[in-house]
Design an enzyme around this catalytic site. Structure first.
Site, PDB file in Angstrom:
ATOM      1  N   GLY A 247       0.765  -1.242   0.000  1.00 21.58           N
ATOM      2  CA  GLY A 247       0.000   0.000   0.000  1.00 21.58           C
ATOM      3  C   GLY A 247       0.792   1.285   0.000  1.00 21.58           C
ATOM      4  O   GLY A 247       0.245   2.358  -0.283  1.00 21.58           O
ATOM      5  N   GLU A 281       4.133  -6.471   2.211  1.00 24.27           N
ATOM      6  CA  GLU A 281       3.888  -6.888   0.823  1.00 24.27           C
ATOM      7  C   GLU A 281       3.931  -5.683  -0.116  1.00 24.27           C
ATOM      8  O   GLU A 281       2.954  -5.388  -0.813  1.00 24.27           O
ATOM      9  CB  GLU A 281       2.504  -7.554   0.708  1.00 24.27           C
ATOM     10  CG  GLU A 281       2.301  -8.763   1.586  1.00 24.27           C
ATOM     11  CD  GLU A 281       0.846  -9.245   1.588  1.00 24.27           C
ATOM     12  OE1 GLU A 281      -0.034  -8.576   0.995  1.00 24.27           O
ATOM     13  OE2 GLU A 281       0.579 -10.296   2.188  1.00 24.27           O
ATOM     14  N   PRO A 282       5.022  -4.955  -0.181  1.00 22.90           N
ATOM     15  CA  PRO A 282       5.052  -3.783  -1.059  1.00 22.90           C
ATOM     16  C   PRO A 282       5.195  -4.178  -2.524  1.00 22.90           C
ATOM     17  O   PRO A 282       5.914  -5.118  -2.857  1.00 22.90           O
ATOM     18  CB  PRO A 282       6.303  -3.038  -0.582  1.00 22.90           C
ATOM     19  CG  PRO A 282       7.209  -4.134  -0.113  1.00 22.90           C
ATOM     20  CD  PRO A 282       6.323  -5.201   0.464  1.00 22.90           C
ATOM     21  N   GLY A 283       4.506  -3.470  -3.378  1.00 22.52           N
ATOM     22  CA  GLY A 283       4.651  -3.669  -4.815  1.00 22.52           C
ATOM     23  C   GLY A 283       5.118  -2.379  -5.457  1.00 22.52           C
ATOM     24  O   GLY A 283       6.266  -2.213  -5.862  1.00 22.52           O
ATOM     25  N   ARG A 284       4.195  -1.402  -5.487  1.00 24.92           N
ATOM     26  CA  ARG A 284       4.458  -0.124  -6.145  1.00 24.92           C
ATOM     27  C   ARG A 284       5.721   0.564  -5.620  1.00 24.92           C
ATOM     28  O   ARG A 284       6.514   1.083  -6.404  1.00 24.92           O
ATOM     29  CB  ARG A 284       3.248   0.789  -5.918  1.00 24.92           C
ATOM     30  CG  ARG A 284       3.307   2.101  -6.641  1.00 24.92           C
ATOM     31  CD  ARG A 284       2.171   3.026  -6.191  1.00 24.92           C
ATOM     32  NE  ARG A 284       0.924   2.344  -5.983  1.00 24.92           N
ATOM     33  CZ  ARG A 284      -0.048   2.257  -6.882  1.00 24.92           C
ATOM     34  NH1 ARG A 284       0.070   2.819  -8.052  1.00 24.92           N
ATOM     35  NH2 ARG A 284      -1.163   1.603  -6.591  1.00 24.92           N
ATOM     36  N   TYR A 325      -8.033   4.972 -13.484  1.00 26.69           N
ATOM     37  CA  TYR A 325      -8.091   5.709 -12.213  1.00 26.69           C
ATOM     38  C   TYR A 325      -7.926   7.213 -12.381  1.00 26.69           C
ATOM     39  O   TYR A 325      -7.833   7.932 -11.379  1.00 26.69           O
ATOM     40  CB  TYR A 325      -6.963   5.255 -11.264  1.00 26.69           C
ATOM     41  CG  TYR A 325      -6.705   3.784 -11.212  1.00 26.69           C
ATOM     42  CD1 TYR A 325      -7.669   2.908 -10.711  1.00 26.69           C
ATOM     43  CD2 TYR A 325      -5.498   3.257 -11.649  1.00 26.69           C
ATOM     44  CE1 TYR A 325      -7.422   1.543 -10.666  1.00 26.69           C
ATOM     45  CE2 TYR A 325      -5.247   1.897 -11.598  1.00 26.69           C
ATOM     46  CZ  TYR A 325      -6.210   1.047 -11.112  1.00 26.69           C
ATOM     47  OH  TYR A 325      -5.966  -0.287 -11.059  1.00 26.69           O
ATOM     48  N   CYS A 351      -9.480   3.353 -29.572  1.00 27.62           N
ATOM     49  CA  CYS A 351     -10.769   3.987 -29.865  1.00 27.62           C
ATOM     50  C   CYS A 351     -11.617   4.130 -28.604  1.00 27.62           C
ATOM     51  O   CYS A 351     -12.682   3.539 -28.481  1.00 27.62           O
ATOM     52  CB  CYS A 351     -11.513   3.189 -30.927  1.00 27.62           C
ATOM     53  SG  CYS A 351     -11.694   1.468 -30.482  1.00 27.62           S
ATOM     54  N   GLU A 352     -11.104   4.873 -27.654  1.00 29.77           N
ATOM     55  CA  GLU A 352     -11.802   5.163 -26.402  1.00 29.77           C
ATOM     56  C   GLU A 352     -11.417   6.583 -26.001  1.00 29.77           C
ATOM     57  O   GLU A 352     -10.222   6.927 -26.026  1.00 29.77           O
ATOM     58  CB  GLU A 352     -11.320   4.245 -25.267  1.00 29.77           C
ATOM     59  CG  GLU A 352     -11.405   2.774 -25.531  1.00 29.77           C
ATOM     60  CD  GLU A 352     -12.690   2.141 -25.030  1.00 29.77           C
ATOM     61  OE1 GLU A 352     -13.353   2.750 -24.163  1.00 29.77           O
ATOM     62  OE2 GLU A 352     -13.028   1.062 -25.524  1.00 29.77           O
ATOM     63  N   TYR A 380       2.262  -1.811 -12.074  1.00 27.31           N
ATOM     64  CA  TYR A 380       0.910  -1.843 -12.645  1.00 27.31           C
ATOM     65  C   TYR A 380       0.860  -1.193 -14.031  1.00 27.31           C
ATOM     66  O   TYR A 380      -0.146  -0.619 -14.419  1.00 27.31           O
ATOM     67  CB  TYR A 380      -0.108  -1.185 -11.696  1.00 27.31           C
ATOM     68  CG  TYR A 380      -0.045  -1.764 -10.297  1.00 27.31           C
ATOM     69  CD1 TYR A 380      -0.477  -3.072 -10.065  1.00 27.31           C
ATOM     70  CD2 TYR A 380       0.473  -1.040  -9.226  1.00 27.31           C
ATOM     71  CE1 TYR A 380      -0.395  -3.623  -8.792  1.00 27.31           C
ATOM     72  CE2 TYR A 380       0.554  -1.590  -7.956  1.00 27.31           C
ATOM     73  CZ  TYR A 380       0.115  -2.884  -7.752  1.00 27.31           C
ATOM     74  OH  TYR A 380       0.193  -3.435  -6.501  1.00 27.31           O
TER      75      TYR A 380
END
Ligand code: LLP
Length: 421
Positions: A247, A281-284, A325, A351-352, A380
Protein backbone atom coordinates in the site's frame (compact mmCIF):
# COMPACT_ATOMS: atom_id res chain seq x y z
CA UNK A 1 6.65 13.33 9.59
CA UNK A 2 6.68 13.62 5.83
CA UNK A 3 10.05 13.30 4.15
CA UNK A 4 10.90 14.80 0.79
CA UNK A 5 10.83 12.57 -2.27
CA UNK A 6 13.80 14.41 -3.73
CA UNK A 7 15.99 12.18 -1.54
CA UNK A 8 14.79 9.18 -3.53
CA UNK A 9 16.91 7.95 -6.46
CA UNK A 10 15.51 9.17 -9.79
CA UNK A 11 16.57 6.81 -12.60
CA UNK A 12 15.16 8.87 -15.48
CA UNK A 13 17.16 12.07 -15.78
CA UNK A 14 18.61 14.15 -18.60
CA UNK A 15 22.13 13.32 -19.75
CA UNK A 16 23.74 15.11 -22.70
CA UNK A 17 20.53 16.92 -23.68
CA UNK A 18 18.31 13.85 -23.73
CA UNK A 19 16.49 11.68 -21.24
CA UNK A 20 18.48 8.69 -20.03
CA UNK A 21 17.87 5.71 -17.76
CA UNK A 22 20.72 5.37 -15.25
CA UNK A 23 22.79 7.36 -17.74
CA UNK A 24 21.99 5.06 -20.69
CA UNK A 25 20.49 6.84 -23.71
CA UNK A 26 16.81 5.96 -24.11
CA UNK A 27 16.98 6.95 -27.76
CA UNK A 28 19.71 4.39 -28.41
CA UNK A 29 17.72 1.68 -26.62
CA UNK A 30 14.54 2.19 -28.60
CA UNK A 31 16.42 2.51 -31.89
CA UNK A 32 16.98 -1.21 -31.46
CA UNK A 33 14.13 -2.27 -29.20
CA UNK A 34 11.40 -0.25 -30.96
CA UNK A 35 8.35 1.35 -29.36
CA UNK A 36 6.26 1.10 -27.28
CA UNK A 37 8.75 -0.26 -24.76
CA UNK A 38 8.97 -0.32 -21.00
CA UNK A 39 12.44 0.51 -19.69
CA UNK A 40 13.35 -0.36 -16.10
CA UNK A 41 16.28 0.64 -13.93
CA UNK A 42 17.73 -2.23 -11.89
CA UNK A 43 19.46 0.32 -9.66
CA UNK A 44 16.18 2.04 -8.80
CA UNK A 45 14.63 -1.31 -7.85
CA UNK A 46 17.62 -2.23 -5.67
CA UNK A 47 17.55 1.16 -3.94
CA UNK A 48 13.80 1.12 -3.35
CA UNK A 49 13.99 -2.40 -1.93
CA UNK A 50 16.89 -1.41 0.32
CA UNK A 51 15.06 1.72 1.52
CA UNK A 52 12.15 -0.38 2.78
CA UNK A 53 14.43 -3.04 4.25
CA UNK A 54 16.53 -0.38 6.03
CA UNK A 55 13.47 1.46 7.33
CA UNK A 56 12.38 -1.71 9.14
CA UNK A 57 15.90 -2.70 10.25
CA UNK A 58 15.06 -2.24 13.94
CA UNK A 59 12.17 -4.73 13.84
CA UNK A 60 12.02 -8.38 12.66
CA UNK A 61 10.47 -8.26 9.21
CA UNK A 62 10.17 -10.07 5.90
CA UNK A 63 9.52 -8.27 2.63
CA UNK A 64 7.26 -10.24 0.29
CA UNK A 65 7.40 -8.28 -2.97
CA UNK A 66 3.86 -8.09 -4.43
CA UNK A 67 4.32 -9.68 -7.84
CA UNK A 68 1.10 -8.20 -9.16
CA UNK A 69 2.88 -4.86 -9.55
CA UNK A 70 5.30 -6.32 -12.07
CA UNK A 71 6.04 -10.02 -12.42
CA UNK A 72 8.24 -10.02 -15.50
CA UNK A 73 10.64 -12.89 -14.76
CA UNK A 74 13.81 -10.80 -14.78
CA UNK A 75 12.29 -8.32 -12.31
CA UNK A 76 11.09 -11.14 -10.07
CA UNK A 77 14.55 -12.74 -10.23
CA UNK A 78 16.20 -9.43 -9.36
CA UNK A 79 14.02 -9.06 -6.27
CA UNK A 80 14.69 -12.67 -5.30
CA UNK A 81 18.42 -12.05 -5.57
CA UNK A 82 18.07 -9.11 -3.17
CA UNK A 83 16.62 -11.38 -0.50
CA UNK A 84 12.98 -10.53 -1.09
CA UNK A 85 10.27 -13.12 -0.63
CA UNK A 86 7.09 -13.09 -2.73
CA UNK A 87 3.40 -12.25 -2.48
CA UNK A 88 1.45 -14.04 -5.22
CA UNK A 89 -2.15 -13.34 -6.14
CA UNK A 90 -2.90 -16.27 -8.44
CA UNK A 91 -1.68 -19.68 -9.54
CA UNK A 92 0.11 -17.90 -12.38
CA UNK A 93 2.01 -15.64 -10.00
CA UNK A 94 2.92 -18.60 -7.77
CA UNK A 95 4.34 -20.39 -10.82
CA UNK A 96 6.27 -17.29 -11.89
CA UNK A 97 7.62 -16.88 -8.36
CA UNK A 98 8.89 -20.45 -8.35
CA UNK A 99 10.47 -20.06 -11.78
CA UNK A 100 12.15 -16.90 -10.56
CA UNK A 101 13.74 -18.90 -7.76
CA UNK A 102 11.51 -18.14 -4.77
CA UNK A 103 11.20 -21.18 -2.49
CA UNK A 104 7.57 -22.22 -1.86
CA UNK A 105 8.07 -21.48 1.85
CA UNK A 106 8.92 -17.87 0.94
CA UNK A 107 5.67 -17.25 -0.95
CA UNK A 108 2.44 -15.94 0.56
CA UNK A 109 -0.71 -16.49 -1.47
CA UNK A 110 -3.34 -13.75 -1.21
CA UNK A 111 -6.34 -12.88 -3.31
CA UNK A 112 -10.10 -12.86 -3.38
CA UNK A 113 -11.53 -15.89 -5.15
CA UNK A 114 -8.83 -18.55 -5.21
CA UNK A 115 -9.90 -21.52 -7.34
CA UNK A 116 -9.85 -25.11 -6.11
CA UNK A 117 -6.94 -25.84 -8.46
CA UNK A 118 -4.97 -22.86 -7.14
CA UNK A 119 -5.57 -23.89 -3.53
CA UNK A 120 -4.63 -27.49 -4.26
CA UNK A 121 -1.41 -26.32 -5.87
CA UNK A 122 -0.60 -23.92 -3.01
CA UNK A 123 -1.26 -26.55 -0.36
CA UNK A 124 0.67 -29.36 -2.01
CA UNK A 125 3.64 -27.07 -2.75
CA UNK A 126 3.72 -26.12 0.93
CA UNK A 127 3.52 -22.34 0.51
CA UNK A 128 4.58 -20.17 3.44
CA UNK A 129 1.10 -18.84 4.14
CA UNK A 130 -2.25 -18.84 2.41
CA UNK A 131 -4.02 -15.63 3.34
CA UNK A 132 -7.65 -16.74 3.38
CA UNK A 133 -10.36 -14.27 2.44
CA UNK A 134 -13.34 -15.90 4.14
CA UNK A 135 -14.50 -18.60 6.54
CA UNK A 136 -15.66 -20.63 3.54
CA UNK A 137 -12.24 -20.44 1.96
CA UNK A 138 -10.62 -21.65 5.20
CA UNK A 139 -12.96 -24.64 5.17
CA UNK A 140 -12.13 -25.42 1.55
CA UNK A 141 -8.42 -25.16 2.36
CA UNK A 142 -8.91 -27.55 5.30
CA UNK A 143 -10.78 -30.08 3.16
CA UNK A 144 -8.16 -30.01 0.41
CA UNK A 145 -5.27 -30.21 2.87
CA UNK A 146 -6.88 -33.12 4.67
CA UNK A 147 -7.48 -34.98 1.40
CA UNK A 148 -3.77 -34.63 0.62
CA UNK A 149 -2.60 -35.49 4.11
CA UNK A 150 -1.16 -32.00 4.52
CA UNK A 151 -1.39 -29.21 7.06
CA UNK A 152 -1.97 -25.82 5.40
CA UNK A 153 -0.30 -22.77 6.90
CA UNK A 154 -2.98 -20.08 6.93
CA UNK A 155 -3.79 -16.54 8.03
CA UNK A 156 -7.11 -14.76 7.78
CA UNK A 157 -7.37 -11.45 5.96
CA UNK A 158 -9.36 -9.00 8.03
CA UNK A 159 -11.27 -6.00 6.76
CA UNK A 160 -10.97 -3.23 9.39
CA UNK A 161 -13.29 -0.69 7.73
CA UNK A 162 -10.50 1.88 7.45
CA UNK A 163 -10.44 4.44 4.65
CA UNK A 164 -7.02 4.32 2.98
CA UNK A 165 -7.76 7.77 1.47
CA UNK A 166 -6.59 6.57 -1.92
CA UNK A 167 -8.51 6.20 -5.19
CA UNK A 168 -11.78 4.29 -4.54
CA UNK A 169 -10.84 1.61 -7.09
CA UNK A 170 -7.73 0.70 -5.12
CA UNK A 171 -9.08 1.05 -1.58
CA UNK A 172 -9.72 -2.37 -0.13
CA UNK A 173 -10.20 -1.91 3.61
CA UNK A 174 -13.72 -0.51 3.76
CA UNK A 175 -16.71 -2.60 4.76
CA UNK A 176 -18.22 -1.87 1.34
CA UNK A 177 -15.24 -3.57 -0.34
CA UNK A 178 -15.21 -7.27 -1.16
CA UNK A 179 -11.99 -8.01 0.70
CA UNK A 180 -11.39 -10.12 3.79
CA UNK A 181 -13.54 -10.84 6.84
CA UNK A 182 -14.98 -8.01 8.96
CA UNK A 183 -12.56 -7.39 11.82
CA UNK A 184 -15.23 -7.99 14.45
CA UNK A 185 -15.94 -11.49 13.04
CA UNK A 186 -12.31 -12.58 12.80
CA UNK A 187 -11.85 -14.02 16.30
CA UNK A 188 -14.90 -16.22 15.95
CA UNK A 189 -13.64 -17.49 12.60
CA UNK A 190 -10.29 -18.48 14.14
CA UNK A 191 -11.87 -19.96 17.26
CA UNK A 192 -14.38 -22.09 15.37
CA UNK A 193 -11.48 -23.75 13.51
CA UNK A 194 -8.86 -23.99 16.21
CA UNK A 195 -9.10 -27.79 16.38
CA UNK A 196 -9.05 -28.40 12.64
CA UNK A 197 -5.93 -30.54 12.28
CA UNK A 198 -5.39 -29.65 8.63
CA UNK A 199 -5.08 -25.91 9.42
CA UNK A 200 -2.14 -24.24 11.14
CA UNK A 201 -2.96 -20.61 11.92
CA UNK A 202 0.38 -18.88 11.48
CA UNK A 203 -0.67 -15.24 11.16
CA UNK A 204 -3.18 -12.48 10.64
CA UNK A 205 -3.36 -10.39 7.47
CA UNK A 206 -4.57 -6.95 6.45
CA UNK A 207 -4.27 -4.85 3.28
CA UNK A 208 -6.33 -1.68 3.19
CA UNK A 209 -5.44 -0.35 -0.24
CA UNK A 210 -2.75 0.88 -2.57
CA UNK A 211 -1.08 4.22 -3.34
CA UNK A 212 -1.55 5.30 0.27
CA UNK A 213 0.15 8.65 0.81
CA UNK A 214 -0.56 9.41 4.48
CA UNK A 215 0.58 7.39 7.50
CA UNK A 216 -2.57 7.54 9.56
CA UNK A 217 -4.57 4.80 7.76
CA UNK A 218 -1.50 2.54 7.78
CA UNK A 219 -0.95 3.10 11.50
CA UNK A 220 -4.61 2.44 12.27
CA UNK A 221 -4.54 -0.75 10.20
CA UNK A 222 -1.47 -1.93 12.13
CA UNK A 223 -3.18 -1.07 15.41
CA UNK A 224 -6.27 -3.15 14.49
CA UNK A 225 -4.19 -6.07 13.32
CA UNK A 226 -1.94 -6.09 16.38
CA UNK A 227 -4.94 -5.92 18.74
CA UNK A 228 -6.42 -8.97 17.02
CA UNK A 229 -3.09 -10.82 17.13
CA UNK A 230 -2.78 -10.12 20.88
CA UNK A 231 -6.25 -11.52 21.52
CA UNK A 232 -5.59 -14.60 19.43
CA UNK A 233 -2.29 -15.23 21.14
CA UNK A 234 -3.97 -14.94 24.55
CA UNK A 235 -6.41 -17.55 23.36
CA UNK A 236 -3.58 -19.93 22.54
CA UNK A 237 -3.00 -19.44 18.81
CA UNK A 238 0.72 -19.88 18.11
CA UNK A 239 0.98 -17.06 15.59
CA UNK A 240 4.30 -16.60 13.81
CA UNK A 241 3.71 -13.22 12.16
CA UNK A 242 1.40 -10.32 11.42
CA UNK A 243 1.06 -9.37 7.73
CA UNK A 244 0.48 -5.67 7.03
CA UNK A 245 -0.01 -6.08 3.27
CA UNK A 246 1.28 -3.44 0.87
CA UNK A 247 0.00 0.00 0.00
CA UNK A 248 2.88 2.44 0.41
CA UNK A 249 2.44 5.11 -2.25
CA UNK A 250 4.94 6.92 -4.46
CA UNK A 251 5.08 10.62 -5.40
CA UNK A 252 3.71 10.55 -8.94
CA UNK A 253 3.25 14.31 -8.97
CA UNK A 254 6.55 15.14 -7.31
CA UNK A 255 4.86 16.44 -4.14
CA UNK A 256 6.35 15.10 -0.90
CA UNK A 257 4.56 12.04 0.43
CA UNK A 258 5.35 9.46 3.08
CA UNK A 259 8.56 7.50 2.72
CA UNK A 260 9.39 4.02 4.04
CA UNK A 261 10.93 5.58 7.16
CA UNK A 262 7.67 7.42 7.91
CA UNK A 263 5.73 4.20 7.41
CA UNK A 264 8.07 2.19 9.64
CA UNK A 265 8.07 4.97 12.25
CA UNK A 266 4.27 4.84 12.40
CA UNK A 267 3.73 1.09 12.52
CA UNK A 268 6.72 -0.24 14.49
CA UNK A 269 5.46 1.14 17.85
CA UNK A 270 2.19 -0.72 17.21
CA UNK A 271 4.04 -3.88 16.22
CA UNK A 272 6.14 -3.81 19.40
CA UNK A 273 2.97 -4.35 21.44
CA UNK A 274 2.83 -7.90 20.10
CA UNK A 275 6.47 -8.43 19.15
CA UNK A 276 5.74 -10.82 16.31
CA UNK A 277 7.73 -10.52 13.06
CA UNK A 278 5.97 -8.44 10.43
CA UNK A 279 5.37 -9.45 6.83
CA UNK A 280 5.28 -6.55 4.35
CA UNK A 281 3.89 -6.89 0.82
CA UNK A 282 5.05 -3.78 -1.06
CA UNK A 283 4.65 -3.67 -4.82
CA UNK A 284 4.46 -0.12 -6.15
CA UNK A 285 7.00 1.31 -3.71
CA UNK A 286 9.57 -1.23 -4.97
CA UNK A 287 9.18 -0.97 -8.74
CA UNK A 288 6.94 2.03 -9.48
CA UNK A 289 9.62 4.66 -9.91
CA UNK A 290 11.96 2.25 -11.69
CA UNK A 291 10.03 2.12 -14.97
CA UNK A 292 9.10 4.37 -17.88
CA UNK A 293 6.94 3.63 -20.89
CA UNK A 294 8.50 4.97 -24.08
CA UNK A 295 6.18 5.75 -26.96
CA UNK A 296 6.63 7.47 -30.30
CA UNK A 297 4.41 10.27 -31.57
CA UNK A 298 2.48 9.05 -34.61
CA UNK A 299 0.32 12.14 -35.18
CA UNK A 300 -0.20 15.68 -33.93
CA UNK A 301 -3.20 17.91 -34.47
CA UNK A 302 -4.70 21.17 -33.38
CA UNK A 303 -8.42 21.89 -32.94
CA UNK A 304 -10.02 25.32 -33.63
CA UNK A 305 -10.23 26.06 -29.90
CA UNK A 306 -6.46 25.72 -29.75
CA UNK A 307 -6.35 22.29 -28.10
CA UNK A 308 -3.31 20.38 -29.30
CA UNK A 309 -3.05 16.60 -29.34
CA UNK A 310 0.02 14.42 -29.56
CA UNK A 311 -1.01 10.86 -30.43
CA UNK A 312 1.38 8.10 -29.35
CA UNK A 313 1.81 4.54 -30.55
CA UNK A 314 1.25 3.55 -26.90
CA UNK A 315 -2.16 3.81 -25.29
CA UNK A 316 -4.34 2.45 -22.53
CA UNK A 317 -3.47 -1.00 -23.86
CA UNK A 318 0.12 -0.48 -22.69
CA UNK A 319 -0.65 1.64 -19.62
CA UNK A 320 -4.16 1.47 -18.25
CA UNK A 321 -3.76 3.50 -15.07
CA UNK A 322 -4.77 6.94 -16.39
CA UNK A 323 -7.89 5.55 -18.10
CA UNK A 324 -8.87 3.40 -15.13
CA UNK A 325 -8.09 5.71 -12.21
CA UNK A 326 -7.51 9.10 -13.81
CA UNK A 327 -4.01 8.70 -12.45
CA UNK A 328 -1.25 11.22 -13.08
CA UNK A 329 2.05 10.28 -14.70
CA UNK A 330 4.76 12.75 -15.60
CA UNK A 331 5.31 12.96 -19.35
CA UNK A 332 8.63 14.06 -20.85
CA UNK A 333 9.99 14.25 -24.36
CA UNK A 334 13.05 12.01 -24.67
CA UNK A 335 14.95 14.59 -26.76
CA UNK A 336 13.35 17.95 -25.93
CA UNK A 337 13.16 20.42 -28.81
CA UNK A 338 14.01 24.03 -28.20
CA UNK A 339 11.09 26.44 -27.98
CA UNK A 340 8.61 27.52 -25.35
CA UNK A 341 6.28 25.15 -23.55
CA UNK A 342 2.65 25.00 -24.65
CA UNK A 343 -0.28 22.88 -23.48
CA UNK A 344 -0.61 19.43 -25.05
CA UNK A 345 -3.03 16.56 -24.58
CA UNK A 346 -0.92 13.43 -24.83
CA UNK A 347 -3.15 10.58 -25.94
CA UNK A 348 -3.06 7.00 -27.21
CA UNK A 349 -4.36 5.50 -30.45
CA UNK A 350 -7.14 3.37 -28.92
CA UNK A 351 -10.77 3.99 -29.87
CA UNK A 352 -11.80 5.16 -26.40
CA UNK A 353 -12.05 8.74 -25.18
CA UNK A 354 -10.49 7.69 -21.89
CA UNK A 355 -7.30 6.77 -23.76
CA UNK A 356 -5.49 9.87 -22.52
CA UNK A 357 -2.13 9.94 -20.72
CA UNK A 358 -2.28 13.59 -19.75
CA UNK A 359 -4.30 16.70 -20.51
CA UNK A 360 -3.00 20.26 -20.78
CA UNK A 361 0.58 19.27 -20.12
CA UNK A 362 3.13 22.05 -20.55
CA UNK A 363 5.57 20.57 -23.05
CA UNK A 364 8.11 21.89 -25.55
CA UNK A 365 7.33 21.61 -29.29
CA UNK A 366 6.40 18.05 -30.27
CA UNK A 367 6.55 16.53 -33.74
CA UNK A 368 5.67 13.23 -35.36
CA UNK A 369 8.36 10.59 -34.66
CA UNK A 370 9.49 12.26 -31.42
CA UNK A 371 9.88 9.92 -28.45
CA UNK A 372 7.95 10.52 -25.25
CA UNK A 373 8.52 8.96 -21.82
CA UNK A 374 5.68 8.31 -19.41
CA UNK A 375 7.33 8.11 -16.03
CA UNK A 376 6.80 6.11 -12.84
CA UNK A 377 5.19 3.24 -14.70
CA UNK A 378 7.21 0.33 -13.32
CA UNK A 379 4.27 -0.82 -11.20
CA UNK A 380 0.91 -1.84 -12.64
CA UNK A 381 2.01 -0.74 -16.12
CA UNK A 382 3.10 -3.69 -18.19
CA UNK A 383 1.39 -6.00 -15.70
CA UNK A 384 -2.02 -4.56 -16.68
CA UNK A 385 -1.47 -4.26 -20.42
CA UNK A 386 -3.85 -5.90 -22.90
CA UNK A 387 -4.35 -6.86 -26.53
CA UNK A 388 -7.36 -4.56 -27.02
CA UNK A 389 -7.49 -3.24 -30.58
CA UNK A 390 -5.05 -6.11 -31.31
CA UNK A 391 -2.23 -4.11 -29.79
CA UNK A 392 0.77 -6.33 -29.22
CA UNK A 393 2.21 -6.44 -25.72
CA UNK A 394 5.19 -4.07 -25.56
CA UNK A 395 8.82 -5.05 -25.20
CA UNK A 396 10.51 -4.65 -21.83
CA UNK A 397 14.13 -3.65 -21.25
CA UNK A 398 16.21 -3.72 -18.07
CA UNK A 399 19.09 -1.30 -17.65
CA UNK A 400 21.71 -2.57 -15.23
CA UNK A 401 25.17 -1.19 -14.54
CA UNK A 402 25.42 0.78 -17.79
CA UNK A 403 24.16 -2.09 -19.98
CA UNK A 404 20.69 -2.95 -21.17
CA UNK A 405 18.93 -6.11 -22.28
CA UNK A 406 15.50 -7.07 -23.55
CA UNK A 407 13.84 -8.97 -20.70
CA UNK A 408 10.63 -9.53 -22.63
CA UNK A 409 10.52 -9.42 -26.40
CA UNK A 410 7.68 -7.61 -28.11
CA UNK A 411 4.68 -9.86 -28.70
CA UNK A 412 4.04 -10.75 -32.34
CA UNK A 413 0.69 -11.18 -34.04
CA UNK A 414 1.60 -14.84 -34.49
CA UNK A 415 1.98 -15.14 -30.70
CA UNK A 416 -1.55 -13.78 -30.28
CA UNK A 417 -3.16 -15.76 -33.09
CA UNK A 418 -1.49 -19.01 -32.04
CA UNK A 419 -4.32 -19.38 -29.53
CA UNK A 420 -7.08 -19.04 -32.09
CA UNK A 421 -8.60 -21.39 -34.64
N1 LLP B 1 -0.91 -7.11 -0.94
C1 LLP B 1 -2.18 -7.26 -1.39
C2 LLP B 1 -3.05 -8.23 -0.73
C3 LLP B 1 -2.64 -6.49 -2.45
O1 LLP B 1 -3.89 -6.64 -2.89
C4 LLP B 1 -1.77 -5.56 -3.05
C5 LLP B 1 -2.21 -4.72 -4.18
C6 LLP B 1 -0.45 -5.45 -2.56
C7 LLP B 1 -0.06 -6.22 -1.50
C8 LLP B 1 0.55 -4.47 -3.14
O2 LLP B 1 0.13 -3.17 -2.96
P1 LLP B 1 1.11 -1.93 -3.31
O3 LLP B 1 2.26 -1.97 -2.34
O4 LLP B 1 1.57 -2.11 -4.69
O5 LLP B 1 0.24 -0.75 -3.14
N2 LLP B 1 -3.64 -1.49 -10.26
C9 LLP B 1 -3.65 -0.51 -9.20
C10 LLP B 1 -3.13 -1.06 -7.90
C11 LLP B 1 -3.86 -2.30 -7.43
C12 LLP B 1 -3.31 -2.85 -6.15
C13 LLP B 1 -3.87 -4.18 -5.87
N3 LLP B 1 -3.38 -4.81 -4.69
C14 LLP B 1 -2.86 0.70 -9.66
O6 LLP B 1 -2.36 0.72 -10.79
O7 LLP B 1 -2.76 1.68 -8.92
Amino acid sequence: MITCDSLVYQPFRPAGGELACDGVSIQSIVERAGTPTYIYSARAIREAYRDIDDAFASYPHAIHYALKANSTLAIARLLQSLGSRADANSGGEIAVAERAGFAPRDIVFTGVGKTREELEYAITRGLGTINAESAGELDRIAAIAQAHGRVARVALRVNPDIDARSHPNISTGLKTNKFGVPLQDARAVYQARRDVAALQFVGVHIHIGSQITTVDPLRRAAESLVSLALQLRDEGFALEHVDLGGGLGIAYEGRPIIQPTDYAGAVIPELRRVGLPVVLEPGRAVVGRAGALIGRIVDTKCFPDGRKFAVLDAGMTELMRPALYGSFHRIEPVVPRTGGDTAWDVVGPICESSDVFGRDRALPPLQVDDLVAILDTGAYGSAMSSNYNRHLLPAEVLVDDGKWSVIRRRQTLDDVLALES
